[in-house]
Design a protein around this motif. Structure first.
Motif, PDB file in Angstrom:
ATOM      1  N   ALA A   1      48.146  47.669  31.713  1.00 19.99           N
ATOM      2  CA  ALA A   1      46.783  47.130  31.799  1.00 19.99           C
ATOM      3  C   ALA A   1      46.714  45.978  32.795  1.00 19.99           C
ATOM      4  O   ALA A   1      47.547  45.068  32.771  1.00 19.99           O
ATOM      5  CB  ALA A   1      46.322  46.670  30.422  1.00 19.99           C
ATOM      6  N   ALA A   2      45.725  46.023  33.656  1.00 25.40           N
ATOM      7  CA  ALA A   2      45.491  44.909  34.579  1.00 25.40           C
ATOM      8  C   ALA A   2      44.943  43.720  33.783  1.00 25.40           C
ATOM      9  O   ALA A   2      44.098  43.876  32.901  1.00 25.40           O
ATOM     10  CB  ALA A   2      44.507  45.328  35.667  1.00 25.40           C
ATOM     11  N   ARG A   3      45.431  42.543  34.102  1.00 25.78           N
ATOM     12  CA  ARG A   3      44.968  41.324  33.415  1.00 25.78           C
ATOM     13  C   ARG A   3      43.452  41.187  33.548  1.00 25.78           C
ATOM     14  O   ARG A   3      42.876  41.499  34.588  1.00 25.78           O
ATOM     15  CB  ARG A   3      45.692  40.114  33.988  1.00 25.78           C
TER      16      ARG A   3
ATOM     17  N   LYS B  60      47.841  43.783  43.441  1.00 25.30           N
ATOM     18  CA  LYS B  60      47.081  43.929  42.195  1.00 25.30           C
ATOM     19  C   LYS B  60      47.512  42.899  41.159  1.00 25.30           C
ATOM     20  O   LYS B  60      46.700  42.386  40.397  1.00 25.30           O
ATOM     21  CB  LYS B  60      47.298  45.347  41.648  1.00 25.30           C
ATOM     22  N   ARG B  61      48.816  42.607  41.100  1.00 26.66           N
ATOM     23  CA  ARG B  61      49.309  41.585  40.178  1.00 26.66           C
ATOM     24  C   ARG B  61      49.594  40.276  40.920  1.00 26.66           C
ATOM     25  O   ARG B  61      50.505  39.513  40.559  1.00 26.66           O
ATOM     26  CB  ARG B  61      50.537  42.093  39.423  1.00 26.66           C
TER      27      ARG B  61
ATOM     28  N   ASP C 202      49.701  41.143  29.332  1.00 28.61           N
ATOM     29  CA  ASP C 202      50.728  41.794  28.509  1.00 28.61           C
ATOM     30  C   ASP C 202      51.870  40.813  28.247  1.00 28.61           C
ATOM     31  O   ASP C 202      51.850  39.666  28.719  1.00 28.61           O
ATOM     32  CB  ASP C 202      51.169  43.140  29.103  1.00 28.61           C
TER      33      ASP C 202
END
Lengths: 192, 192
Positions: free
Chosen positions: B120-122, A149-150, B172
């Motif tokens: 929070a997802a980018r 996800k990241r 973030d």
């Protein structure tokens, strides 16, 4: 083609001390006490901790890494720099010229360093045999891909190839969290 | 080919509150007080702050963003989750099902939420006209390239295209520091 995989090692803030500064902070002739071995041969986390006193705030209980080095070097995250009130440049280990200083407080004394506070540049430690296997030479710049996800691709990753090193990709906690990494995760090296 | 550039917006930890929770935390009928407008039209930082009480520690003075939302949502960094003692999943805004909860303390009362704590997802906010110019549709996944010493390519970046949005890339503080970014830096969108 097989992937070039490397385990992740996340670096929290820490400090390397010169022999002179160990004497001042912990007492004349003090020898650092090993807390646990690190993955790089001969390197270890110590029982000893110090406080970092910046112009803005203090960060307490920062772990000392051993053995002693020629120059004291403080490695912090950029967020730590904001807390302390200093602006650490992103530098390779040992490259401290012109970096900010701060006050280091130990149980027996304190030291004001003129420079030495950096944010460590991401890098890969490799044993010479890994370098040969991967076709990567000391000081090569490579990329590292993280999935999930990241997911992201770290560019400008310095390869450090040496018979005294063990294979490990070093990033700080902010880089690790930005990529969703945990210690020991296996990630992929991409050659330029 | 011209580059698709987007300004960076760094998100510090913050909280969105439901009308019901605003009443409990700040008093019945309380209206949020605007501190300053944010870059997204209609969104603003408030004078109001709350404390987040996790099972491990408390983070004080977390800013409320307005206006009120249907569901209370706490957006923190992964490092904040470690301090609080909760494990926020990386999620798109609004997707809070199964995320951890915690206690929120305001000047007039407190609320225990069952879920709503996320990292929070980018993502990239884009006005419809930017989407057309860039050839990017709502919910497309793109990449974002950052240059410099901490250069990297963020993958899995969600594009959110809407006539109510202004062009901005949201990450973030940990992602920002990992990439050496400051608010307003211009970075490059790369289409898959």
């Amino acid at each position: 083609m097989s992937k070039y995989l490397v385990p992740v090692g996340l670096s929290n803030r820490h400090i390397h001390l010169s022999k002179e500064h160990i004497d001042i902070l912990f007492g004349e002739g003090h020898e650092l006490t090993k807390f646990k071995d690190l993955s790089q041969p001969g390197q270890y986390a110590c029982e000893e901790k110090v406080d970092l006193v910046g112009p803005k705030k203090t960060i307490k209980g920062v772990r000392v890494l051993g053995p002693a080095r020629p120059n004291t070097q403080v490695e912090v995250a950029l967020a730590d720099g904001f807390v302390l009130g200093v602006k650490p440049p992103v530098r390779d280990s040992g490259d401290i010229a012109g970096s900010p200083g701060l006050k280091i407080v130990g149980p027996k004394g304190e030291v004001e360093i003129e420079e030495g506070v950096i944010a460590a540049a991401r890098h890969i430690h490799m044993h010479t045999s890994d370098g040969e296997k991967f076709g990567i030479n000391d000081k090569d710049i490579v990329k590292v891909r993280i999935e999930g996800k990241r997911g992201l691709i770290f560019e400008n990753v310095l390869a450090r190839v040496n018979p005294n090193y063990a294979l490990e990709f070093h990033v700080d906690l902010e880089e690790g969290n930005a990529a969703g990494l945990k210690n020991g995760d296996m990630v992929e090296i991409i050659k330029e």
